[in-house]
Design an enzyme around this catalytic site. Structure first.
Site, PDB file in Angstrom:
ATOM      1  N   VAL A  11       0.714  -1.229  -0.043  1.00 19.56           N
ATOM      2  CA  VAL A  11      -0.198  -0.052   0.011  1.00 19.56           C
ATOM      3  C   VAL A  11       0.851   1.277   0.066  1.00 19.56           C
ATOM      4  O   VAL A  11       0.595   2.414  -0.734  1.00 19.56           O
ATOM      5  CB  VAL A  11      -1.048  -0.183   1.223  1.00 19.56           C
ATOM      6  CG1 VAL A  11      -1.804   1.402   1.374  1.00 19.56           C
ATOM      7  CG2 VAL A  11      -1.875  -1.192   0.954  1.00 19.56           C
ATOM      8  N   LYS A 101      -6.564  -1.219   8.309  1.00 21.01           N
ATOM      9  CA  LYS A 101      -7.858  -1.633   8.961  1.00 21.01           C
ATOM     10  C   LYS A 101      -7.428  -2.346  10.396  1.00 21.01           C
ATOM     11  O   LYS A 101      -8.390  -2.052  11.124  1.00 21.01           O
ATOM     12  CB  LYS A 101      -8.597  -2.417   8.013  1.00 21.01           C
ATOM     13  CG  LYS A 101      -7.930  -3.582   7.440  1.00 21.01           C
ATOM     14  CD  LYS A 101      -7.172  -3.390   5.952  1.00 21.01           C
ATOM     15  CE  LYS A 101      -6.156  -4.649   5.624  1.00 21.01           C
ATOM     16  NZ  LYS A 101      -6.304  -5.231   4.799  1.00 21.01           N
ATOM     17  N   ILE A 132     -12.229   1.753  -3.115  1.00 19.98           N
ATOM     18  CA  ILE A 132     -13.510   2.145  -3.319  1.00 19.98           C
ATOM     19  C   ILE A 132     -13.545   3.292  -2.261  1.00 19.98           C
ATOM     20  O   ILE A 132     -13.654   3.146  -1.180  1.00 19.98           O
ATOM     21  CB  ILE A 132     -14.841   1.293  -2.835  1.00 19.98           C
ATOM     22  CG1 ILE A 132     -14.516  -0.110  -3.402  1.00 19.98           C
ATOM     23  CG2 ILE A 132     -16.169   1.637  -3.160  1.00 19.98           C
ATOM     24  CD1 ILE A 132     -15.566  -1.384  -3.013  1.00 19.98           C
ATOM     25  N   GLY A 183      -0.867  -9.263  -4.590  1.00 20.82           N
ATOM     26  CA  GLY A 183      -0.964  -8.134  -3.650  1.00 20.82           C
ATOM     27  C   GLY A 183      -2.302  -7.779  -2.992  1.00 20.82           C
ATOM     28  O   GLY A 183      -2.443  -6.970  -2.383  1.00 20.82           O
ATOM     29  N   GLU A 186      -3.527 -10.605   2.707  1.00 28.03           N
ATOM     30  CA  GLU A 186      -2.619 -10.297   4.008  1.00 28.03           C
ATOM     31  C   GLU A 186      -1.088 -10.886   4.092  1.00 28.03           C
ATOM     32  O   GLU A 186      -1.231 -12.258   3.589  1.00 28.03           O
ATOM     33  CB  GLU A 186      -3.314 -10.361   5.144  1.00 28.03           C
ATOM     34  CG  GLU A 186      -4.711  -9.502   5.169  1.00 28.03           C
ATOM     35  CD  GLU A 186      -4.611  -7.975   5.002  1.00 28.03           C
ATOM     36  OE1 GLU A 186      -3.788  -7.413   5.842  1.00 28.03           O
ATOM     37  OE2 GLU A 186      -4.961  -7.341   4.363  1.00 28.03           O
ATOM     38  N   ASP A 197     -10.143 -10.270   8.529  1.00 29.20           N
ATOM     39  CA  ASP A 197     -10.092  -8.575   7.676  1.00 29.20           C
ATOM     40  C   ASP A 197     -11.428  -8.342   7.470  1.00 29.20           C
ATOM     41  O   ASP A 197     -11.452  -7.105   7.615  1.00 29.20           O
ATOM     42  CB  ASP A 197      -9.086  -9.267   6.433  1.00 29.20           C
ATOM     43  CG  ASP A 197      -9.134  -7.774   5.642  1.00 29.20           C
ATOM     44  OD1 ASP A 197      -8.152  -7.229   6.097  1.00 29.20           O
ATOM     45  OD2 ASP A 197      -9.908  -7.894   4.539  1.00 29.20           O
ATOM     46  N   LYS A 201     -13.193  -4.609   8.946  1.00 36.22           N
ATOM     47  CA  LYS A 201     -13.913  -3.546   7.949  1.00 36.22           C
ATOM     48  C   LYS A 201     -15.055  -3.324   8.192  1.00 36.22           C
ATOM     49  O   LYS A 201     -15.366  -2.251   8.236  1.00 36.22           O
ATOM     50  CB  LYS A 201     -13.545  -4.118   6.582  1.00 36.22           C
ATOM     51  CG  LYS A 201     -12.135  -4.106   5.789  1.00 36.22           C
ATOM     52  CD  LYS A 201     -12.019  -4.781   4.756  1.00 36.22           C
ATOM     53  CE  LYS A 201     -10.719  -4.979   4.227  1.00 36.22           C
ATOM     54  NZ  LYS A 201     -10.191  -5.667   3.128  1.00 36.22           N
ATOM     55  N   GLY A 297      -5.295  -4.576  -3.644  1.00 37.13           N
ATOM     56  CA  GLY A 297      -4.324  -4.296  -4.460  1.00 37.13           C
ATOM     57  C   GLY A 297      -3.404  -3.045  -4.382  1.00 37.13           C
ATOM     58  O   GLY A 297      -4.158  -2.162  -3.786  1.00 37.13           O
TER      59      GLY A 297
HETATM   60  N1  HSE Z   1      -6.217  -8.368   2.065  1.00 39.45           N
HETATM   61  C1  HSE Z   1      -7.144  -7.518   1.947  1.00 39.45           C
HETATM   62  C2  HSE Z   1      -8.301  -7.910   0.734  1.00 39.45           C
HETATM   63  C3  HSE Z   1      -6.360  -6.282   1.140  1.00 39.45           C
HETATM   64  O1  HSE Z   1      -7.970  -9.078   0.230  1.00 39.45           O
HETATM   65  O2  HSE Z   1      -9.308  -7.416   0.794  1.00 39.45           O
HETATM   66  C4  HSE Z   1      -7.213  -5.221   1.204  1.00 39.45           C
HETATM   67  O3  HSE Z   1      -7.766  -4.680   2.530  1.00 39.45           O
END
Ligand code: HSE
Length: 379
Positions: A11, A101, A132, A183, A186, A197, A201, A297
């Site tokens: 990132v 996050k 987004i 990419g 995680e 993850d 979020k 990404g």
């Molecule tokens: N590992 C996370 C995903 C990266 O695949 O959504 C973006 O937050």
């Protein structure tokens, strides 16, 4: 504006590349963004110092860095270390932009309160939905609306992995490794496939839309148990599964869960391709709004980080870019025309209807009058 960029992983590098590539445009419009320092670990300092023109430092220089910069951009994947970096900046009255996050979810209340106390920006658009733009509009939506349900696909890796398994019967482990190469995943992809993850979020969305909860208490099941036979069974029944995050206000609180959901294969969420994410939000005044785009990404997420930096620099009021002339080019397409036509451009005539080959729209207009219905075929 002098910026310290912490972390140059996927990132951080994405944001760095965009800031470099758009340097001139940003300078002319919102103002100069000077990456004054890049803060990295001892291990990568030497290599990056050789590679980059910016001053590369480690955490031991952080106090000095804070004395000199106007904004900290935190782009590590760490939790407690990232929290420490952000807390120290906010306490000094320096704004923070982060993509993290995990740290935002774990320390949401403390960090947002600290930013408010010191009246400095704390922006984390990249933390939910990757590229987004969803948190920036959600800030505005929350001011004007009571938020009803929130539902979405918030993990690019899981969406990519599920799609590959349903489409080509792809191998779970191989596809997960590919997601890491791309990419998307995680560092520890357990966070992706076990739903942690997504939970983080969803937790951030909940904090913004409804109020404070213990994020780790959100019931969560991931897709680690999704196997070939499950996929075949669902396909036989024209169904698909997706890892869905949902939350809604209920009597006395909110309901929230992250779990695989069986959807009709024609459902909008079932059809989301690749690593695309979607967040559907119900607002009391605006109605149902959907935000969709690349959920993971380097470049999409880097773009979200840069948009927060630009917001800070422009105090939220984005200037209009003055652009020169641009040519309006001819449109081409295949058309359905409600008339039987003749000519080279005709593919088939079916009674009173014509299907054309790919053709220039202006050419079609020479063969139909203004009263004739025609439509471009997009299917
Ligand atoms: N590992 C996370 C995903 C990266 O695949 O959504 C973006 O937050």
């Amino acid at each position: 504006m002098k910026v310290a960029l912490i972390g140059l992983g996927t990132v951080g590098r994405g944001a760095y590349d965009i800031l470099k590539a758009r340097n001139d445009v940003l300078k002319e419009t919102v103002g100069a963004i000077d990456i004054a320092y890049i803060v990295v670990t001892e291990r990568s300092k030497e290599r990056l110092s050789r590679e980059l023109e910016e001053t590369v430092v480690t955490s031991s220089d952080y106090d000095r860095v804070l004395d000199e910069v106007d904004l900290v951009v935190e782009a590590t994947g760490a939790i407690d270390i990232a929290y420490d970096y952000m807390k120290r900046a906010l306490e000094k009255g320096i704004g923070v932009v982060t993509a993290n996050k995990a740290a935002v979810s774990a320390y949401y209340k403390e960090l947002t309160e600290l930013a408010e106390k010191h009246r400095v920006p704390f922006l984390f658009e990249a933390a939910v939905g990757g590229g987004i733009p969803v948190l920036t509009p959600l800030r505005a939506l929350c001011l004007q609306n009571d938020i009803g349900s929130i539902r979405g696909i918030l993990n690019g890796t899981c969406n990519y992995l599920i799609n590959a398994m349903f489409k080509d019967g792809a191998d779970y482990d191989e596809t997960l490794a590919l997601c890491q190469e791309l990419g998307y995943a995680e560092q520890d992809p357990t966070d992706d496939v076990e739903g942690y993850d997504t939970r983080r979020k969803l937790h951030i969305l909940i904090e913004m839309a409804y109020g404070h909860i213990d994020g780790e208490a959100i019931p969560t099941k991931g897709i680690a148990q999704l196997t070939g036979p499950v996929v075949s069974y669902l396909k036989e029944h024209r169904k698909k599964v997706k890892l869905v995050a949902s939350a809604k206000p209920v009597e006395g609180g909110i309901e929230a869960v992250v779990e695989p959901v069986v959807l009709d294969e024609s459902d909008e969420l079932a059809l989301l391709p690749d690593a695309i994410n979607e967040v559907d939000i119900e607002g009391s005044w605006v109605g149902d709004v959907a935000f969709r785009g690349p959920g993971a990404g380097k470049e999409p997420t880097g773009n979200a980080v840069v948009s927060d930096i630009v917001s800070v620099l422009s105090n939220g009021a984005l200037p209009l870019l003055s652009r020169g002339d641009v040519a309006l080019k001819p449109v081409f397409g295949r058309y359905l025309v409600a008339e039987a036509l003749e000519g080279d451009f005709v593919e088939t005539v079916d009674g009173d209807f014509t299907l054309t080959r790919e053709m220039e729209r202006d050419e079609l207009l020479k063969h139909v009058d203004a009263e004739t219905f025609f439509a471009r075929i997009d299917a």
